[in-house]
Design a protein around this motif. Structure first.
Motif, short mmCIF file in Angstrom:
data_model
loop_
_atom_site.label_atom_id
_atom_site.label_comp_id
_atom_site.label_asym_id
_atom_site.label_seq_id
_atom_site.Cartn_x
_atom_site.Cartn_y
_atom_site.Cartn_z
N MET A 1 46.24 59.88 42.98
CA MET A 1 46.84 58.65 43.03
C MET A 1 46.03 57.37 42.28
N LEU A 2 46.68 56.54 41.80
CA LEU A 2 46.07 55.60 41.02
C LEU A 2 45.59 54.24 41.87
N ALA A 3 44.53 53.64 41.55
CA ALA A 3 44.01 52.41 41.97
C ALA A 3 44.09 51.21 41.01
N ILE A 4 44.58 50.25 41.47
CA ILE A 4 44.56 49.04 40.65
C ILE A 4 44.24 47.70 41.46
N ASP A 5 43.52 48.11 42.51
CA ASP A 5 43.50 46.89 43.31
C ASP A 5 42.11 46.18 43.04
N GLN A 6 41.22 46.54 42.15
CA GLN A 6 40.06 46.23 41.78
C GLN A 6 40.43 44.37 41.76
N ARG A 7 39.07 43.68 42.01
CA ARG A 7 39.48 42.26 41.90
C ARG A 7 38.53 41.54 40.99
N GLU A 8 37.34 40.92 41.66
CA GLU A 8 36.37 40.42 40.83
C GLU A 8 35.49 41.17 40.07
N SER A 9 35.50 42.52 40.51
CA SER A 9 34.82 43.50 39.83
C SER A 9 35.51 43.84 38.78
N MET A 10 36.88 43.70 38.73
CA MET A 10 37.63 43.80 37.16
C MET A 10 37.42 42.58 36.35
N ARG A 11 37.29 41.48 37.04
CA ARG A 11 36.81 40.26 36.02
C ARG A 11 35.56 40.67 35.59
N ALA A 12 34.68 41.08 36.24
CA ALA A 12 33.26 41.38 35.50
C ALA A 12 33.48 42.35 34.39
N THR B 1 40.56 34.80 32.65
CA THR B 1 41.47 34.10 33.82
C THR B 1 42.24 35.13 34.75
N ASP B 2 42.57 34.35 35.83
CA ASP B 2 43.44 35.14 36.57
C ASP B 2 44.70 35.81 35.82
N GLU B 3 45.17 34.94 35.01
CA GLU B 3 46.51 35.39 34.23
C GLU B 3 46.19 36.61 33.55
N GLN B 4 45.11 36.86 33.02
CA GLN B 4 44.55 37.79 32.02
C GLN B 4 44.60 39.20 33.13
N LEU B 5 43.94 39.03 34.42
CA LEU B 5 44.09 40.26 35.05
C LEU B 5 45.39 40.49 35.58
N ILE B 6 46.04 39.70 35.93
CA ILE B 6 47.44 39.96 36.16
C ILE B 6 48.13 40.51 35.34
N LYS C 1 47.05 44.31 34.75
CA LYS C 1 47.30 45.04 35.80
C LYS C 1 48.92 45.46 35.82
N LEU C 2 49.69 44.72 35.37
CA LEU C 2 51.17 44.78 35.34
C LEU C 2 51.39 45.98 34.18
N ASP C 3 50.59 45.45 32.98
CA ASP C 3 50.86 46.57 31.84
C ASP C 3 50.26 47.83 32.38
N ALA C 4 49.13 48.06 33.37
CA ALA C 4 48.70 49.45 33.52
C ALA C 4 49.86 49.77 34.50
N LEU C 5 50.34 49.18 35.62
CA LEU C 5 51.41 49.74 36.27
C LEU C 5 52.41 50.22 35.86
N ARG C 6 52.96 49.80 34.69
CA ARG C 6 54.12 50.06 33.85
C ARG C 6 53.63 51.27 33.14
N ALA C 7 52.56 51.34 32.58
CA ALA C 7 52.22 52.72 31.71
C ALA C 7 51.84 53.79 32.53
N GLN D 1 45.84 39.81 45.93
CA GLN D 1 45.51 38.44 45.45
C GLN D 1 46.03 38.26 43.95
N PHE D 2 46.13 39.29 43.28
CA PHE D 2 46.64 39.44 41.80
C PHE D 2 47.83 40.01 41.60
N ALA D 3 48.26 41.12 42.15
CA ALA D 3 49.26 41.96 41.68
C ALA D 3 50.48 42.41 42.36
N TRP D 4 50.13 42.17 43.87
CA TRP D 4 51.27 42.95 44.47
C TRP D 4 52.65 42.25 44.37
N GLN D 5 52.61 41.05 44.78
CA GLN D 5 54.07 40.22 44.31
C GLN D 5 54.69 40.22 42.96
#
Length: 272
Positions: A1-12, A23-28, A31-37, A50-54
């Motif tokens: 299973m894959l985790a893509i729920d990192q938040r401020e740790s991913m920003r770091a 930016t938040d947009e960069q993280l989103i 995350k979307l690119d990673a989900l698709r791939a 916070q960033f990716a669910w919706q």
């Protein structure tokens, strides 16, 4: 299973690779690119509110063969820790995410030797009950953290102690740190993985935080040989992609092979 729920740790992680603000947009977008791939190769994926669910739901970024897990934890930072404490995220509505297609919720729990076990147990019991009421699988992720008082502590002892405390609270799946974070040799890691199997009353999987991406497949194999059911991990799959000039290409050429290799390890070891 894959985790893509990192938040401020991913920003770091991104901040280590660039001089401009992350930016938040960069993280989103990442995350979307990673989900698709990556989700075509995963049995399930863990996504944050916070960033990716919706955006992931709206854009149908998750492969249809991949189960959806919603992160139900709210991270509280401190001066020296990105995740210093955790509470249940009241903005994650179990019924709503289930209607979006979720099959499970995940709760990270910070375990410290000098903090109240009663508080942690009460939060886990509350979380498990919420999942049961909604008809969702409950996943808990206890993570051993340093003492608040600054005294010496042992991370490996913390991983085992957290399992003793929380591994029999009714959660459907226990997400554990790799014993010793994969260090110290095969025997130590396997011995402590076997101890986790004895303690945890139900299936358990490993996360990859604290383990170098190149070392994680071996750590997964050792844990699975002693009773783990697989992995729920992110950094070991996609961390090396961060900072790439061509994210799409790096996901395809680096992250996808890492994920498929991990899946092959689990398929080979767990199916025996």
């Amino acid at each position: 299973m894959l985790a893509i729920d990192q938040r401020e740790s991913m920003r770091a992680m991104f901040a280590e690779k660039q001089t401009e603000p992350v930016t938040d947009e960069q993280l989103i977008r990442f995350k979307l690119d990673a989900l698709r791939a990556l989700t075509p190769y995963a049995s399930a994926v863990l996504i944050d509110r916070q960033f990716a669910w919706q955006p992931a739901i709206d854009q149908k970024a998750v492969s249809s063969n991949c189960g959806l897990i919603a992160a139900a934890d709210q991270f509280i930072p401190s001066i020296d820790e990105i995740v210093s404490d955790v509470i249940i995220d009241e903005e994650v509505n179990p019924e709503k995410v289930k209607s979006d297609g979720a099959v499970a919720l995940k709760l990270l729990v910070t375990w410290r030797p000098d903090e109240s076990a009663d508080v942690r147990i009460a939060m886990v019991d509350d979380f498990v009950a919420r999942c049961k009421r909604a008809g969702l699988i409950s996943i808990i992720e206890p993570v051993a953290k340093k003492r608040r008082d600054g005294k010496d502590w042992d991370m490996s002892e913390g991983i085992i102690a957290a399992a003793r405390e929380l591994g029999d609270r009714g959660a459907d799946l226990y997400k554990a740190e790799v014993p010793r974070h994969g260090k110290g040799g095969e025997k130590l890691v396997r011995d402590e993985s076997a101890e986790l199997t004895k303690i945890i009353k139900g299936p358990w999987v490993v996360l990859s935080s604290g383990v170098a991406p190149d070392d994680f497949p071996e750590a997964v194999e050792w844990a699975c040989k002693e009773g783990a059911s697989g992995f729920l991990a992110g950094r070991a799959v996609w961390r090396n992609v961060i900072g790439s000039s061509n994210i799409g290409k790096a996901l395809s050429e680096d992250a996808v092979p890492r994920l498929t290799r991990l899946c092959e390890v689990v398929d080979r070891v767990v199916s025996r």
